[in-house]
Design a protein around this motif. Sequence first.
Motif, PDB file in Angstrom:
ATOM      1  N   ALA A   1       0.821  -1.208   0.000  1.00  6.37           N
ATOM      2  CA  ALA A   1       0.000   0.000   0.000  1.00  6.37           C
ATOM      3  C   ALA A   1       0.858   1.263   0.000  1.00  6.37           C
ATOM      4  O   ALA A   1       0.610   2.201  -0.768  1.00  6.37           O
ATOM      5  CB  ALA A   1      -0.939  -0.005   1.206  1.00  6.37           C
ATOM      6  N   TYR A   2       1.887   1.293   0.858  1.00  4.21           N
ATOM      7  CA  TYR A   2       2.756   2.472   0.910  1.00  4.21           C
ATOM      8  C   TYR A   2       3.593   2.580  -0.363  1.00  4.21           C
ATOM      9  O   TYR A   2       3.821   3.687  -0.874  1.00  4.21           O
ATOM     10  CB  TYR A   2       3.659   2.412   2.140  1.00  4.21           C
ATOM     11  CG  TYR A   2       2.975   2.872   3.404  1.00  4.21           C
ATOM     12  CD1 TYR A   2       2.887   4.222   3.714  1.00  4.21           C
ATOM     13  CD2 TYR A   2       2.397   1.961   4.279  1.00  4.21           C
ATOM     14  CE1 TYR A   2       2.240   4.654   4.872  1.00  4.21           C
ATOM     15  CE2 TYR A   2       1.750   2.376   5.440  1.00  4.21           C
ATOM     16  CZ  TYR A   2       1.676   3.726   5.728  1.00  4.21           C
ATOM     17  OH  TYR A   2       1.026   4.136   6.866  1.00  4.21           O
ATOM     18  N   GLY A   3       4.083   1.442  -0.865  1.00  4.46           N
ATOM     19  CA  GLY A   3       4.868   1.479  -2.092  1.00  4.46           C
ATOM     20  C   GLY A   3       4.048   1.968  -3.273  1.00  4.46           C
ATOM     21  O   GLY A   3       4.507   2.797  -4.071  1.00  4.46           O
ATOM     22  N   MET A   4       2.814   1.472  -3.399  1.00  7.51           N
ATOM     23  CA  MET A   4       1.931   1.908  -4.472  1.00  7.51           C
ATOM     24  C   MET A   4       1.593   3.393  -4.319  1.00  7.51           C
ATOM     25  O   MET A   4       1.575   4.146  -5.306  1.00  7.51           O
ATOM     26  CB  MET A   4       0.648   1.075  -4.466  1.00  7.51           C
ATOM     27  CG  MET A   4      -0.370   1.489  -5.532  1.00  7.51           C
ATOM     28  SD  MET A   4       0.242   1.355  -7.223  1.00  7.51           S
ATOM     29  CE  MET A   4       0.241  -0.431  -7.421  1.00  7.51           C
ATOM     30  N   SER A   5       1.348   3.824  -3.079  1.00 12.31           N
ATOM     31  CA  SER A   5       1.038   5.242  -2.845  1.00 12.31           C
ATOM     32  C   SER A   5       2.197   6.133  -3.279  1.00 12.31           C
ATOM     33  O   SER A   5       2.002   7.167  -3.931  1.00 12.31           O
ATOM     34  CB  SER A   5       0.722   5.477  -1.366  1.00 12.31           C
ATOM     35  OG  SER A   5      -0.429   4.754  -0.971  1.00 12.31           O
TER      36      SER A   5
ATOM     37  N   PHE B   1      -1.584  12.954 -10.252  1.00  8.54           N
ATOM     38  CA  PHE B   1      -2.174  11.978  -9.346  1.00  8.54           C
ATOM     39  C   PHE B   1      -2.011  12.446  -7.901  1.00  8.54           C
ATOM     40  O   PHE B   1      -0.958  12.951  -7.526  1.00  8.54           O
ATOM     41  CB  PHE B   1      -1.492  10.616  -9.478  1.00  8.54           C
ATOM     42  CG  PHE B   1      -1.980   9.782 -10.635  1.00  8.54           C
ATOM     43  CD1 PHE B   1      -2.896  10.275 -11.547  1.00  8.54           C
ATOM     44  CD2 PHE B   1      -1.513   8.492 -10.809  1.00  8.54           C
ATOM     45  CE1 PHE B   1      -3.343   9.511 -12.614  1.00  8.54           C
ATOM     46  CE2 PHE B   1      -1.946   7.709 -11.872  1.00  8.54           C
ATOM     47  CZ  PHE B   1      -2.856   8.220 -12.777  1.00  8.54           C
ATOM     48  N   GLU B   2      -3.053  12.268  -7.107  1.00  8.10           N
ATOM     49  CA  GLU B   2      -2.995  12.507  -5.658  1.00  8.10           C
ATOM     50  C   GLU B   2      -3.511  11.271  -4.927  1.00  8.10           C
ATOM     51  O   GLU B   2      -4.562  10.742  -5.283  1.00  8.10           O
ATOM     52  CB  GLU B   2      -3.933  13.639  -5.238  1.00  8.10           C
ATOM     53  CG  GLU B   2      -3.548  15.030  -5.602  1.00  8.10           C
ATOM     54  CD  GLU B   2      -4.625  15.959  -5.073  1.00  8.10           C
ATOM     55  OE1 GLU B   2      -4.786  16.022  -3.834  1.00  8.10           O
ATOM     56  OE2 GLU B   2      -5.326  16.570  -5.888  1.00  8.10           O
ATOM     57  N   VAL B   3      -2.809  10.810  -3.924  1.00 11.88           N
ATOM     58  CA  VAL B   3      -3.315   9.744  -3.057  1.00 11.88           C
ATOM     59  C   VAL B   3      -3.955  10.422  -1.851  1.00 11.88           C
ATOM     60  O   VAL B   3      -3.286  11.127  -1.096  1.00 11.88           O
ATOM     61  CB  VAL B   3      -2.188   8.791  -2.618  1.00 11.88           C
ATOM     62  CG1 VAL B   3      -2.725   7.757  -1.631  1.00 11.88           C
ATOM     63  CG2 VAL B   3      -1.571   8.097  -3.831  1.00 11.88           C
ATOM     64  N   VAL B   4      -5.249  10.218  -1.693  1.00 12.58           N
ATOM     65  CA  VAL B   4      -5.994  10.935  -0.654  1.00 12.58           C
ATOM     66  C   VAL B   4      -6.314  10.056   0.552  1.00 12.58           C
ATOM     67  O   VAL B   4      -6.936  10.527   1.513  1.00 12.58           O
ATOM     68  CB  VAL B   4      -7.294  11.545  -1.223  1.00 12.58           C
ATOM     69  CG1 VAL B   4      -6.962  12.571  -2.293  1.00 12.58           C
ATOM     70  CG2 VAL B   4      -8.208  10.463  -1.789  1.00 12.58           C
ATOM     71  N   GLY B   5      -5.882   8.797   0.530  1.00  9.52           N
ATOM     72  CA  GLY B   5      -6.126   7.949   1.696  1.00  9.52           C
ATOM     73  C   GLY B   5      -5.737   6.509   1.420  1.00  9.52           C
ATOM     74  O   GLY B   5      -5.514   6.111   0.273  1.00  9.52           O
ATOM     75  N   ARG B   6      -5.636   5.732   2.502  1.00  4.18           N
ATOM     76  CA  ARG B   6      -5.320   4.310   2.415  1.00  4.18           C
ATOM     77  C   ARG B   6      -6.142   3.565   3.462  1.00  4.18           C
ATOM     78  O   ARG B   6      -6.495   4.122   4.498  1.00  4.18           O
ATOM     79  CB  ARG B   6      -3.834   4.048   2.679  1.00  4.18           C
ATOM     80  CG  ARG B   6      -2.883   4.482   1.591  1.00  4.18           C
ATOM     81  CD  ARG B   6      -1.439   4.164   1.961  1.00  4.18           C
ATOM     82  NE  ARG B   6      -0.986   4.950   3.109  1.00  4.18           N
ATOM     83  CZ  ARG B   6      -0.388   6.130   3.008  1.00  4.18           C
ATOM     84  NH1 ARG B   6      -0.177   6.677   1.819  1.00  4.18           N
ATOM     85  NH2 ARG B   6      -0.014   6.778   4.091  1.00  4.18           N
ATOM     86  N   ALA B   7      -6.418   2.282   3.192  1.00  4.43           N
ATOM     87  CA  ALA B   7      -7.088   1.423   4.170  1.00  4.43           C
ATOM     88  C   ALA B   7      -6.696  -0.011   3.895  1.00  4.43           C
ATOM     89  O   ALA B   7      -6.257  -0.353   2.788  1.00  4.43           O
ATOM     90  CB  ALA B   7      -8.606   1.595   4.093  1.00  4.43           C
ATOM     91  N   GLY B   8      -6.872  -0.877   4.925  1.00  7.20           N
ATOM     92  CA  GLY B   8      -6.468  -2.268   4.779  1.00  7.20           C
ATOM     93  C   GLY B   8      -7.551  -3.280   5.066  1.00  7.20           C
ATOM     94  O   GLY B   8      -7.310  -4.481   4.978  1.00  7.20           O
TER      95      GLY B   8
END
Length: 237
Positions: free
Chosen positions: A29-33, A42-49
């Motif tokens: 997730a962090y690597g892809m972000s 592109f903007e990453v506006v959040g992550r979840a698992g």
Amino acid sequence: MPEQPIDAGASELEGSVRIFVVDDHPVFAYGMSSFLESIEGFEVVGRAGTEDDAVEGVLAAQPDVVLMDVDLGSGSGIEATRRIVRAAPGIGVLIVTMLGDDDSVFAALRAGARGYLLKSALPDEIERGLRAVAAGDVLLTAEVGRRAIDLLSGARTTGPVVFPELTHREREVLDLIARGLDNQAVARRLVLSSKTVRNYLSGILAKLAVSDRSALIVRAREAGLGQDAAAPHPDPG
């Protein structure tokens, strides 16, 4: 709880594609972000698992596209997709997963995903996929597209099936559960992980609106599944 939405602040570019990443592997997730943030526009506006955190986080952040894994640690990415699309149809979901079987592909598309890529896809394929889904297009790789055509062609001659809202694999899982097998036995029989079986079971319960396993077994047997449940096949140890 989902991670807090990422605040781009004054650096936010008007017209940029806002992306929410859902994957139960933090390193991925962090690597892809980081990869996505390196792409202009592109903007990453959040992550979840997890499924619940994904739904909560996406509906709060209102991204243009969700980059969604299928096999989450808690819950199902396919069910998360269904819940997100039901609540916010304007948000596009692009599946990026290790699972390339027909059941996963078509369950995701039925849930409302607009695209499906494998994690083996090249970086430029992921970028093109995100831009396509953000623009409202549907994105399938050539291989997935051919399989979709084959499946639809075969479906025209197929008679009615029990629980048509379920995928073929979900019906296989349900049939074995109706025979009295536990999750580990089902996993061994179908050569799946126990985690994957749990995810299938969660999806089946949701689709059939059944509250628990016992009620599910009753309903499945009433529909004709698990008919030889009294004498299940020997399960290899």
